[in-house]
Design an enzyme around this catalytic site. Sequence first.
Site, mmCIF file in Angstrom:
data_model
loop_
_atom_site.group_PDB
_atom_site.id
_atom_site.type_symbol
_atom_site.label_atom_id
_atom_site.label_comp_id
_atom_site.label_asym_id
_atom_site.label_seq_id
_atom_site.Cartn_x
_atom_site.Cartn_y
_atom_site.Cartn_z
ATOM 1 N N SER A 131 38.467 17.519 33.369
ATOM 2 C CA SER A 131 37.355 18.271 32.602
ATOM 3 C C SER A 131 35.953 17.577 33.093
ATOM 4 O O SER A 131 34.890 18.373 32.837
ATOM 5 C CB SER A 131 37.756 18.528 31.216
ATOM 6 O OG SER A 131 37.788 17.208 30.660
ATOM 7 N N HIS A 182 33.684 14.193 28.410
ATOM 8 C CA HIS A 182 33.078 15.427 29.010
ATOM 9 C C HIS A 182 31.585 15.418 29.030
ATOM 10 O O HIS A 182 30.876 15.806 29.829
ATOM 11 C CB HIS A 182 33.174 16.499 27.622
ATOM 12 C CG HIS A 182 34.676 16.969 27.713
ATOM 13 N ND1 HIS A 182 35.214 17.626 26.405
ATOM 14 C CD2 HIS A 182 35.576 16.973 28.633
ATOM 15 C CE1 HIS A 182 36.625 17.862 26.667
ATOM 16 N NE2 HIS A 182 37.006 17.630 27.775
#
Length: 248
Positions: A131, A182
């Site tokens: 991610s 992230h």
Amino acid sequence: MGTPLHLQILERPVTSILITLCTSVWAWLNHKQLGYQDVGLSHELVVQNKQFWRLVSSQLSHVDLVHLLFNMTSLWSLGGYEQGGKNSSLVLQQSLWLLVGAGLICLAIYHGLIHILHKEQYRNVTAVGYSAVIFGWMALLSARGISNFSIFGLVQLPMSLAPFGALAITSIIVPRASFVGHLSGILMGYFMAYVIYDITTDLWCSLALLALLLLSRQNYCRTPLCAVMSICILPLTWHGAWLVIPVM
């Protein structure tokens, strides 16, 4: 009627290879019963133990099926940027830069938290998943003026809000998702867009970065992860979501 799936796959060759690669690595890890500590990225394992191969293995690896599905769905949504293969080479190069850069930024943030803010719990936090690269792509495309992003094909977000909207949804669906991981991807995406964009689109610079990764091959070929790392390194196609597990 929409475009048949097999034609969509042909229009997104790099994305399709990436999804196949990450899914294959997930299946291999589960077959071998390997987990976060075997492939994940942490300050202790990379900085202290110098296991630099984890910069790659951590981001191409998923342990949980839900985590894999969430990441691959998001990656598929971003795959439209390949535009029928016209941008495939660019996607390949910039995915490499995002993968390496996001991992380094993540380690730098961990280092600051440990040594400046004295947050010792971050020393052994272990992250896996693609991610960071996906969030990096959202930030990069946002800065380059791409209009919108689809989440699971259900929600259309303005690309300027996509990194933060996806971060909020990820936090709800996957409570253990790594905020630092992230954020690292988002920071690397904006850094590429505004500071080093020309370098990341230069084929020779990208090949030089790949060469450095391949030269580091000796660092991991002596480990039990040689097989999975060979699967990961050779195709050079990378994107993802990060889960964190505190190691006691």
